[in-house]
Motif scaffolding. Sequence first.
Motif: not given
Length: 213
Positions: A46-73
């Motif tokens: 349950q705790l891991q699910q809460e963390k996952f939901k929180m992080v997904i919601a927080f990072l959603q507006p940054l998706k287009s940036i992170q698709t290009k610029y987070f790590g090597s892909g």
Amino acid sequence: MARITKGILGGFSGKVGTIVGANWRGQDIIRSIPKPSNRPPSEKQQLQQEKFKMVIAFLQPLKSIQTKYFGSGSGSKSRVNMAVSYTISEAIQMTGDVPELMYNKVLITKGDLTGFQNLAAVPQTGSIIRLSWENNSTQGNASETDQVNFICYCEVLDRFEIFESVAVRTDLMKDVTLPAVYLGKEIQVWSYFHNEKGTAACNSVYVGAVSLI
């Protein structure tokens, strides 16, 4: 999960019987449908699910940036998935039983481009944030034309303001104006460089929390 390499019909998408077909990272794959479980999740799950939901919601507006610029892909994880994994493992702390984001640990981008030198953010009258930095265009793989980007987040409003390619490395200063709704509120600020071609970025820098005036 299995990869389809040959076949008279090629790959397929959707459910057929007990298997699902899809195209994942340019490859046709098939996998079995997971069996439903009636067992309630454990406290740890349950705790891991809460963390996952929180992080997904927080990072959603940054998706287009992170698709290009987070790590090597490269590898089995997409850049977005790598950003989610990093944030869950490195940027969350527990306050009692409640998971909370540590903004100073959050990475917006992750890469090998030379980053900022002595970056600072100071509020100016009129919902303005003035950012300043030193010229380090001769260091490492930096270039004078590297593009400056700013990310602003207000926890109270749960809202991002994203300023992309608003300056270059040698400008040394940039004022960004936020909407009046942010006046008097605390803003979390990050910044990052990407090169002029948009093929590489540095690790983003958490500049700090700024209260707009």
